[in-house]
Structure formats: C-alpha cells, structure tokens
Design a protein around this motif. Structure first.
Motif, PDB file in Angstrom:
ATOM      1  N   PHE A 156      37.329  86.732  61.564  1.00 52.47           N
ATOM      2  CA  PHE A 156      38.144  85.795  60.778  1.00 52.47           C
ATOM      3  C   PHE A 156      37.462  84.433  60.723  1.00 52.47           C
ATOM      4  N   VAL A 157      37.009  83.989  61.885  1.00 51.66           N
ATOM      5  CA  VAL A 157      36.369  82.676  61.957  1.00 51.66           C
ATOM      6  C   VAL A 157      35.121  82.650  61.077  1.00 51.66           C
ATOM      7  N   ARG A 158      34.335  83.705  61.123  1.00 50.60           N
ATOM      8  CA  ARG A 158      33.081  83.758  60.353  1.00 50.60           C
ATOM      9  C   ARG A 158      33.362  83.792  58.845  1.00 50.60           C
ATOM     10  N   ASP A 159      34.297  84.632  58.438  1.00 45.54           N
ATOM     11  CA  ASP A 159      34.490  84.858  57.001  1.00 45.54           C
ATOM     12  C   ASP A 159      35.396  83.834  56.332  1.00 45.54           C
TER      13      ASP A 159
ATOM     14  N   VAL B  52      48.815  68.087  64.148  1.00 43.09           N
ATOM     15  CA  VAL B  52      48.990  69.160  63.173  1.00 43.09           C
ATOM     16  C   VAL B  52      47.685  69.941  63.002  1.00 43.09           C
ATOM     17  N   ARG B  53      46.568  69.209  62.946  1.00 43.10           N
ATOM     18  CA  ARG B  53      45.296  69.901  62.745  1.00 43.10           C
ATOM     19  C   ARG B  53      44.891  70.723  63.965  1.00 43.10           C
ATOM     20  N   GLU B  54      45.321  70.285  65.174  1.00 39.64           N
ATOM     21  CA  GLU B  54      45.016  71.092  66.373  1.00 39.64           C
ATOM     22  C   GLU B  54      45.803  72.405  66.355  1.00 39.64           C
ATOM     23  N   ILE B  55      46.994  72.371  65.796  1.00 39.46           N
ATOM     24  CA  ILE B  55      47.755  73.626  65.656  1.00 39.46           C
ATOM     25  C   ILE B  55      46.996  74.568  64.735  1.00 39.46           C
ATOM     26  N   VAL B  56      46.500  74.017  63.618  1.00 45.17           N
ATOM     27  CA  VAL B  56      45.731  74.850  62.678  1.00 45.17           C
ATOM     28  C   VAL B  56      44.503  75.432  63.386  1.00 45.17           C
ATOM     29  N   ASN B  57      43.802  74.604  64.180  1.00 43.35           N
ATOM     30  CA  ASN B  57      42.628  75.100  64.913  1.00 43.35           C
ATOM     31  C   ASN B  57      42.976  76.353  65.724  1.00 43.35           C
ATOM     32  N   LEU B  58      44.102  76.291  66.452  1.00 38.42           N
ATOM     33  CA  LEU B  58      44.472  77.420  67.315  1.00 38.42           C
ATOM     34  C   LEU B  58      44.773  78.667  66.485  1.00 38.42           C
ATOM     35  N   LEU B  59      45.519  78.465  65.394  1.00 34.44           N
ATOM     36  CA  LEU B  59      45.880  79.623  64.571  1.00 34.44           C
ATOM     37  C   LEU B  59      44.627  80.231  63.931  1.00 34.44           C
ATOM     38  N   LEU B  60      43.669  79.365  63.579  1.00 31.88           N
ATOM     39  CA  LEU B  60      42.422  79.895  62.999  1.00 31.88           C
ATOM     40  C   LEU B  60      41.637  80.690  64.049  1.00 31.88           C
ATOM     41  N   LEU B  61      41.607  80.174  65.276  1.00 30.89           N
ATOM     42  CA  LEU B  61      40.906  80.906  66.339  1.00 30.89           C
ATOM     43  C   LEU B  61      41.439  82.317  66.478  1.00 30.89           C
ATOM     44  N   ARG B  62      42.768  82.453  66.285  1.00 34.94           N
ATOM     45  CA  ARG B  62      43.397  83.769  66.453  1.00 34.94           C
ATOM     46  C   ARG B  62      43.532  84.535  65.137  1.00 34.94           C
ATOM     47  N   GLY B  63      43.034  83.968  64.059  1.00 34.69           N
ATOM     48  CA  GLY B  63      43.158  84.658  62.767  1.00 34.69           C
ATOM     49  C   GLY B  63      44.598  84.783  62.309  1.00 34.69           C
ATOM     50  N   ALA B  64      45.421  83.815  62.684  1.00 36.71           N
ATOM     51  CA  ALA B  64      46.868  83.954  62.443  1.00 36.71           C
ATOM     52  C   ALA B  64      47.322  83.292  61.140  1.00 36.71           C
ATOM     53  N   PHE B  65      46.719  83.678  60.048  1.00 38.59           N
ATOM     54  CA  PHE B  65      47.162  83.238  58.710  1.00 38.59           C
ATOM     55  C   PHE B  65      47.105  84.432  57.772  1.00 38.59           C
ATOM     56  N   GLY B  66      47.998  84.432  56.786  1.00 38.46           N
ATOM     57  CA  GLY B  66      47.941  85.468  55.749  1.00 38.46           C
ATOM     58  C   GLY B  66      48.315  86.841  56.258  1.00 38.46           C
ATOM     59  N   LYS B  67      49.097  86.873  57.347  1.00 38.26           N
ATOM     60  CA  LYS B  67      49.557  88.148  57.900  1.00 38.26           C
ATOM     61  C   LYS B  67      51.042  88.035  58.150  1.00 38.26           C
ATOM     62  N   PRO B  68      51.780  89.144  58.153  1.00 32.72           N
ATOM     63  CA  PRO B  68      53.208  89.033  58.470  1.00 32.72           C
ATOM     64  C   PRO B  68      53.378  88.471  59.879  1.00 32.72           C
ATOM     65  N   GLY B  69      54.345  87.614  60.064  1.00 36.72           N
ATOM     66  CA  GLY B  69      54.634  87.109  61.402  1.00 36.72           C
ATOM     67  C   GLY B  69      53.647  86.073  61.890  1.00 36.72           C
ATOM     68  N   ALA B  70      52.886  85.453  60.976  1.00 39.26           N
ATOM     69  CA  ALA B  70      51.886  84.475  61.417  1.00 39.26           C
ATOM     70  C   ALA B  70      51.861  83.273  60.485  1.00 39.26           C
ATOM     71  N   GLY B  71      51.545  82.110  61.042  1.00 41.93           N
ATOM     72  CA  GLY B  71      51.347  80.936  60.196  1.00 41.93           C
ATOM     73  C   GLY B  71      52.000  79.681  60.726  1.00 41.93           C
ATOM     74  N   VAL B  72      52.013  78.664  59.863  1.00 40.62           N
ATOM     75  CA  VAL B  72      52.573  77.373  60.265  1.00 40.62           C
ATOM     76  C   VAL B  72      53.970  77.183  59.683  1.00 40.62           C
ATOM     77  N   CYS B  73      54.839  76.549  60.479  1.00 37.21           N
ATOM     78  CA  CYS B  73      56.213  76.329  60.054  1.00 37.21           C
ATOM     79  C   CYS B  73      56.642  74.908  60.428  1.00 37.21           C
ATOM     80  N   PRO B  74      56.194  73.908  59.649  1.00 37.48           N
ATOM     81  CA  PRO B  74      56.738  72.564  59.862  1.00 37.48           C
ATOM     82  C   PRO B  74      58.183  72.582  59.388  1.00 37.48           C
ATOM     83  N   VAL B  75      59.126  72.324  60.265  1.00 38.95           N
ATOM     84  CA  VAL B  75      60.538  72.469  59.889  1.00 38.95           C
ATOM     85  C   VAL B  75      61.032  71.148  59.307  1.00 38.95           C
ATOM     86  N   ARG B  76      61.358  71.194  58.029  1.00 36.90           N
ATOM     87  CA  ARG B  76      61.685  69.973  57.291  1.00 36.90           C
ATOM     88  C   ARG B  76      63.029  69.415  57.701  1.00 36.90           C
TER      89      ARG B  76
END
Ligand SMILES: Nc1nc2c(c(=O)[nH]1)N[C@H]1C(S)=C(S)[C@@H](COP(=O)(O)OP(=O)(O)OC[C@H]3O[C@@H](n4cnc5c(=O)[nH]c(N)nc54)[C@H](O)[C@@H]3O)O[C@H]1N2
Ligand SMILES: Nc1nc2c(c(=O)[nH]1)N[C@H]1C(S)=C(S)[C@@H](COP(=O)(O)OP(=O)(O)OC[C@H]3O[C@@H](n4cnc5c(=O)[nH]c(N)nc54)[C@H](O)[C@@H]3O)O[C@H]1N2
Ligand SMILES: [Mo]
Length: 746
Positions: A311-314, A376-400
């Motif tokens: 995920f990180v590479r691609d 906020v960007r550090e949260i993104v870093n962690l999710l990217l490390l784990r490939g946690a985007f674009g999959k069910p049950g994964a991603g960011v949720c800033p609660v408005r």
C-alpha cells in the motif's frame, strides 16, 4: 481583564462521583424533561416524534448521521431533545420585552438568563445613541443594511459570518449575495471548529472531509476515539460504537479526561439490556500530547514490522522522509510529551497492527491547538502505514459539530473558495465573483478592530461569545458602523453592538416554512431533506433564504440574479446548486429519495484526490511542553448542559458537577503543590508572548486530569484565549492549549 461579558450565576457547586455509564434511563428522563418541560407536553411530544425521521426535520443538535436503513421511532438523543426544546420554547422576546429592558440592563444578565427569555419575534433596531432596541418593519431593516453596505468604500469592508445551522439553500444564496456584492469575506464557525481537519486532510488525501460511512462502524476492527467527548456532544455516536463493539471491534480512547460516555454506554431504548463497556484501552494523554502519542504509535508499528508495504509503495508518497523522522525520534521524548507509558503505546500499536480496518474519530480535542493540523496529518500517517483507506471499516472520521457546518462549506461558505467553484458560480448565475481570498473568523476580528472592516452581518451564531479573546473581540464589534444578526434566540452578540445594531428573527429548523423543505449534509456526506412542521414562533418571522433574498434584492437592484424568485421556491435554488456544486446533479430528485444521497468521496472509494493521485506522508516536529513552573496548559470544553454558547443549565452530569460552571479542573497534587485547596476561588491568568489576560473568580475542582493540565468551560474562559494564538495552517483559535497560571484572589 474580563469584566462585563460573562456574568456568573451565583450558585453553590455540588459534586458527585461521575457516573460510570452514559445513556440509559437518566438520559431519556433528562431529554424528555427538557423537551416536555420547555416546549409543553403536546408540542414537545410532537417535536420529538418527527425528529430525524425520513419525512421529518434534521436534528439541529449535531451532525452525526442517521441510519440509512431502519430508523427507530425515537431516533434522537438527550441533547437533541434539549436543542429542540430550546427552539420550541413557548416564551417570547417581543418588542415589549425590549421596551422594558435597556441594552445595558440586558448586558448585566447572565448568558443562561438571556437564552431562557424565549424566541425573538420581531425585527429590532438599536439606533446610534439609543438605550433600547425598537421594532422596525422588515422593509426598513433591509433598506438600512443595504444603505450601510452601499456606503462602504469597498465590499471588503463587510464581513458575512455564518454559523453551522444554516440550511444548504440559505447558505448557497448567502455566499452568492456576498460574491455578487464583491467580497469573499465569508468567515464561519468552521474556522473555529474543524478547519484544522479540512486543512490537514486536503493536503494529505485530497479531500477535506471524513471518508467513512455509518455502516463502516460495523466492519471496523479497531476504532480510535481521540480528542472527542461523544457522550455529551454526539450521543447517537455511542449507539454506533456499541454496535461496533457487538460486531467485535476494539475501542481505544485517547483523552486527558475519563469521559463517562467513552467508558460505558447503556442504550436508552434497551431498557432490559445491560450496559456495554465501550473502551478497551484508555490512554490518558496530556493536553496536546497527541502528536507525540501518534508518532509513538508509528514508531511501535515500525519496530514490529507492521507496515503495509505494498500500500505504501503503490498509493503514497514522501514515505522515506516520514520513516526517517520516526526512526530518529526518541522513546523518552515521546513518553514525556504524551504523558503515556511506552508499554501502553505499544499495546495500542499492537491493536493497530492486527488489522487494516481502523477508523480514527476525532473532534475539538485535536483541532484547537497550535499544531492542530499536525495532529490530523499524524492520524493520516498511521492509517497510511496500515493501508487503512478505501476499504470497508477503515478511514478517517472527523466528527462535525453544527448540524450543517459541512453542508455550508460544500455550498461555498468559505473565505478561500477554489477557482473552479467560482468559475461555475459565475457561469450559472451571471455574476463575477471576486477571486481575492476573504477574511476568516480570526482575521475578521482583527480587521474590525483596526478599521479595515466596518460592517458585521451574521447568519446565526453568537460571534462575541464563541470567538477567542472576548474583550478584544467585543472592542472590535463596537467599532463597526453596523452589526446585524439573523437569530432565533437572544444572545450576548445582540448586546455588544456597532454604532447601529439589528436583530433579524428567523424561523428555526423545526418550524413550518410555507410547506417548503430545505436540505442539509451530515458528517458523512449524506444530503437529505428537512421539513419543519411546528407552527412558527411568530407570524413576523422570515425564513433564512427569504431574509437573504430580500436583502440582496434591496442591495443589488440591478443584479442578474432573481433573488426573490429563487427564494419563492427552494427547488429553484437547488437547481442552481446542481449547476455549481459537483456531485449534486439532479439535486431536487435525489435529495427527496428515501434517506437522501451521498456526495462523492474519492478516498472512500480508494482514490486520493491529491495532484499526484497519491496520499502524502507528512513530517512534524514533536510538540515539546514549554510550560514554566507554576503554569498549566488549559483546555476549554463543553459541559453536558450546553450547546456551544447556549446554556441549558449549570450542571455537567457526566462529570459529576452540579450548579456552577465557573470552575477550573486541576489535578489534586497540583492543587496541593500550589498551596491551594479544593473549592477555593481563584483568578486565572493566561500568558502569551508577554501579554496577560485575566478571568476572575473561578472555583478549584480537584479532578482526575494529568498533572500540568487544566480544564475550564467554553465560553466562560474565552477571555483567556489570545486572538493571535492560533493553529498553524488553519488559523483556528488554540482554545484547547492556553497557558495559564492560577492566582489566589486578593
Ligand atoms: N450537546 C452538545 N452537542 C454538541 C455541541 C454542544 O455544545 N453541546 N457542540 C457541537 C459542536 S459545534 C462541536 S464542534 C462538537 C464538539 O464536540 P467535542 O470536540 O467532543 O467537544 P469539546 O467539549 O470541545 O470536547 C473536546 C474533548 O476533547 C478532549 N481534549 C481536549 N484537549 C485534548 C487534547 O489535547 N488531546 C486529546 N486527545 N483530547 C483533548 C476533552 O477532554 C474533551 O473530551 O459537538 C457538537 N455537539
Ligand atoms: N474557547 C472555546 N471557544 C470555542 C470552542 C471551544 O471549544 N472552546 N468551540 C468553537 C466551535 S467548535 C464552534 S462551532 C463555535 C460556535 O460558534 P457559533 O456557531 O457562532 O455559536 P452558537 O453558540 O452555536 O450560536 C448560537 C446562536 O445561534 C442562533 N441560532 C440557533 N438556531 C438558529 C437557526 O436555526 N438560525 C439562525 N439564524 N440562528 C440560530 C441563536 O440565536 C443562538 O444564540 O464556537 C467556537 N468557540
Ligand atoms: Mo463546532
């Protein structure tokens, strides 16, 4: 020094053990008490019945989404019930009220008292030198604003503020009016709220919004709730967390306080079922220790070789800089800055390492610091490390926060509009929108203060109480030639006025608007309809779109836009929106579908919308604790009995505090070390670049909070937040990172 603006209610404080469970019967009772008590039994029950139903109105409380499928008859929460009771009150603030009370008298009342007087009924004006507000007909009110707008040297001397309750239709018309006039001065409450999230997410994943849907909570394996107090501010989120737990997810909570709602929850409608333990791992972070903690989690993921390499590479860029930075970081630093032990950080990292179905939820605990965008960007870093985007049950949720704050931005309420948006707006409407960026909230305060801006118009909100640096902001507003507020209820901002002041009373979300419906967008990008069914609080009220349209017609008589024609039938506004805002094609038809429609969201589908199409790792310095001896880092939070600057009462049930809001929560050892004692009255002094600000007469409460940290309530402590103390990159007031000392009262 703060004096007149926040007047305390004299009351003793009663302390109880904070409850170990949120929700349950006490929440139902409290919600019902407010709805039925304030609004009356028949009206209250009617209000509650249509709340958040498919053909009802969108709850004006928070922006948490409603389930897409089945909805229970009671799709509401305690605090939603309080919000609608506040709007549904039978009490009225009519011209006689203003004849009885001078502005000076009203200004001497507390915020709680002001809010309890009832709904505004007539347009009112405070003329230069007058002591009382007086009624005036709508036409004259619009003519007055139009005259003042025309007398400005440039349209950029006007500021058009928006609070996030405004519907999409009103918001779209409002920004169109400001731009037709010639300014992008469209600051909004978002500038003080999730701006840091929008900034951090846009730069890294290419969209300034969350990427998950409600049903992702059922697929998540790990959910991190960080810098958020959902038990109070988003109670319906607890249902989603409970369902996630039942489906097997683990929950990690990160907060300086053990917030009751995060720990255990009992669903108010499951009378015979027990409570659910929500949090599996609680990390009691120091205030603003989150960058350190998030980097520590990254370090532990590296050390346990839990990086999703393909995920990180691609899919990402700038990884090597990030990994080098994290490798250089030092555990001792991380532990010191975050206040969390290395073992606990590793325990949390092991949970993250076990799955790629990870959701991070956050709110103001992360966005209101100097380095909020880094959080906020550090949260993104962690999710990217784990490939946690674009999959069910994964991603960011800033609660408005506000129920339509996200929609307002989608509709163009933004001081920094994208050229593509303006091009489309010009093409669809025939105006020539200015390209120069406008003022955000903090910049607007400075501009009013130093005379660059002269006219302040607000579509909702309570600017003087919600913004930082209360005395400075009050002085800024007092220099305006006109302050005008479209409002439902009386508030402090009506009493801190420019040379002339106007109150323009409008319909609330729950009220009938001539059979018309409006639309809103929730925290997860769902656009849906909202139709009020209650009789209006007064026959003199206008809807927000009507107010904007009639003002625009008066101000710009030769405009190409047919303002009143648009406001006569909101379908026409929506047809226009569909030509301007991507993803809103067939708006009228799709919004009326059962449950509305989702706006497009690239990263949700696994497509990053950055210039390179890749998500970006970012590198940040660790925030080091700069406190001198005797200083504390103070956060300003909401109690369980308030909606932002609207106070429902003086209690904070989930923190076990009753009767007094003028409190400062400190660690008992810190209280001892200062030679002070529980219950003692103190003054709070904030320190910023050699300046000091004082707020008087706070009561010490010894509380379970990390050492060196302090907690007070918003808006009582806003006078301590320096207007120039803001988040880098988003300009959001750092109202959760105020350096203070605690002084004995003379
Ligand atoms: N009933 C009710 N509902 C509301 C509102 C309301 O006033 N009342 N307001 C609405 C609005 S506009 C908004 S934006 C949201 C706000 O929702 P929240 O963000 O939940 O509101 P706050 O009270 O500001 O709480 C911030 C939380 O973050 C924690 N915190 C503070 N500093 C830090 C930190 O440095 N790190 C971490 N990890 N945590 C920290 C605090 O202890 C607290 O639990 O709620 C919305 N919903
Ligand atoms: N210190 C500190 N300061 C903060 C925060 C913090 O955590 N700490 N939080 C910040 C955040 S997140 C936010 S969002 C802002 C909130 O800032 P604002 O949105 O400006 O403030 P509110 O208190 O939500 O506004 C309440 C007023 O809105 C009006 N109102 C209510 N309903 C309607 C309606 O339907 N239409 C119209 N036209 N008016 C209506 C009523 O007159 C009411 O008095 O405050 C910010 N300020
Ligand atoms: Mo907010």
């Amino acid at each position: 020094m703060t004096k007149a603006l926040t007047i305390p209610e004299p009351a003793p404080l009663v302390r109880k053990e904070p409850p170990s469970v949120a929700g349950g019967l006490p929440a139902v009772v409290s919600g019902m008490k407010h709805a039925l008590g304030q609004a009356g039994i028949v009206r209250g029950a009617r209000l509650l019945r249509t709340l958040n139903q498919f053909d009802g109105y969108d709850c004006p409380g928070c922006a948490w989404p409603d389930p897409d499928g089945e909805r229970s008859v009671f799709e509401f929460c305690e605090n939603g019930a309080k919000a609608i009771a506040e709007e549904g009150t039978p009490l009225r603030v009519a011209p006689e009220f203003f004849a009885r009370h001078s502005v000076a008298e009203l200004a001497a009342q507390s915020d709680l008292w002001l809010g309890k007087q009832g709904r505004l009924t007539h347009p009112m004006v405070l003329r230069p030198g007058a002591s009382h507000y007086a009624p005036l007909p709508w036409d004259e009110a619009f003519a007055l604003v139009a005259d003042k707008l025309r007398s400005l040297k440039t349209p950029d001397e006007a500021v058009f503020y928006t609070s996030g309750r405004t519907s999409n239709e009103a918001a779209f018309l409002y920004q169109l009016f400001a731009r037709a006039l010639g300014t992008n001065n469209l600051p909004d409450c978002s500038n003080m709220c999730h701006e840091s999230s929008g900034t951090g997410l846009s730069e890294t994943i290419g969209i300034g919004k969350g990427t998950v849907r409600l049903d992702d909570f059922l697929h998540a394996r790990v959910i991190v709730v960080i810098g958020q107090n959902p038990g109070t501010n988003h109670p319906r989120m607890l249902t989603a967390l409970q369902q996630a737990k039942r489906a097997g997810a683990k929950i990690v909570s990160v907060n300086p306080l053990r917030e009751a709602g995060l720990l255990r929850f009992k669903h108010p409608q499951e009378v015979f079922k027990g409570a659910t333990d929500l949090t599996d791992l609680f990390l009691q972070v120091r205030i603003n220790g989150d960058v350190a903690l998030l980097q520590g989690l990254g370090k532990a993921l590296f050390e346990s070789k839990a990086v999703d390499e393909s995920f990180v590479r691609d899919r990402t860029e700038n990884y090597l800089n990030y990994s080098a930075h994290i490798e250089r970081s030092d555990w001792a630093d991380i532990v010191f800055s975050s206040g969390i032990r290395e073992e606990s950080i590793r325990e949390a990292a092991a949970l993250l390492a076990s799955t790629d179905r990870i959701i991070f939820c956050w709110a103001m605990g992360l966005t209101q610091h100097e380095n909020a965008v880094d959080n906020v960007r550090e949260i993104v870093n962690l999710l990217l490390l784990r490939g946690a985007f674009g999959k069910p049950g994964a991603g960011v949720c800033p609660v408005r926060g506000h129920s339509n704050v996200q929609g307002d931005r989608t509709m163009g309420i933004w001081e920094k509009p994208k050229p593509a948006f303006l091009d489309a707006l010009d093409k669809a409407t025939g105006i020539s929108a200015p390209r120069k960026h406008g003022l955000d909230t903090v910049e607007a305060i400075h501009a009013l203060h130093d005379g660059r801006a002269k006219l302040f118009f607000a579509l909702g909100g309570n600017f003087v109480s919600a913004t930082p640096d209360t005395d400075y902001t009050a002085a800024a507003l007092r220099r305006a030639v006109l302050t005008a507020h479209v409002s439902t209820k009386l508030n402090r901002s009506h009493l801190v006025t420019g040379e002339t002041a106007l109150i323009l009373p409008c319909l609330g979300r729950t009220e009938r608007d001539g059979g018309q419906l409006v639309t809103t967008e929730n925290s997860m990008g769902v656009v849906q309809t909202s139709r009020g069914r209650m009789p209006p609080a007064s026959e003199h009220l206008l809807s927000e779109p009507a107010i904007v349209a009639r003002l625009a017609e008066k101000t710009l008589p030769s405009s190409k836009v047919r303002w009143n024609w648009l406001a006569e039938d909101y379908d026409r506004i929506r047809d226009l929106i569909a030509q301007v805002v991507p993803g809103t094609e067939n708006y009228n038809e799709r919004a009326r579908r059962h449950g509305g429609f989702y706006l497009p969201n690239g990263p949700r589908e696994g497509k990053f919308l950055t210039p390179t199409g890749k998500a970006r790792f970012t590198v940040h310095d660790l925030t080091r604790n700069q406190l001198k001896s005797g200083q504390f880092l103070m956060m300003t939070v909401r109690s369980h009995d308030q909606y932002n600057t609207t106070l429902y009462g003086l209690d904070d049930r989930y923190r076990g505090l009753k009767g007094d809001r003028r409190v400062v929560l400190l660690n008992a050892e810190d209280v001892d070390a200062l030679g002070l004692r529980e219950d003692q009255r103190v003054d709070l002094v904030s320190h910023f670049r050699g300046e000091t600000r004082t707020a008087q007469n706070f009561r010490i409460v010894a509380y379970d909070i990390p050492r060196g940290c302090a907690c007070t309530y918003f808006p009582e402590a806003n006078a301590l937040v320096p207007a120039r103390h803001v988040a880098r990159g988003s300009n959001t007031p750092a109202s959760k990172s105020v350096v203070i000392t605690v002084e004995q009262r003379a």
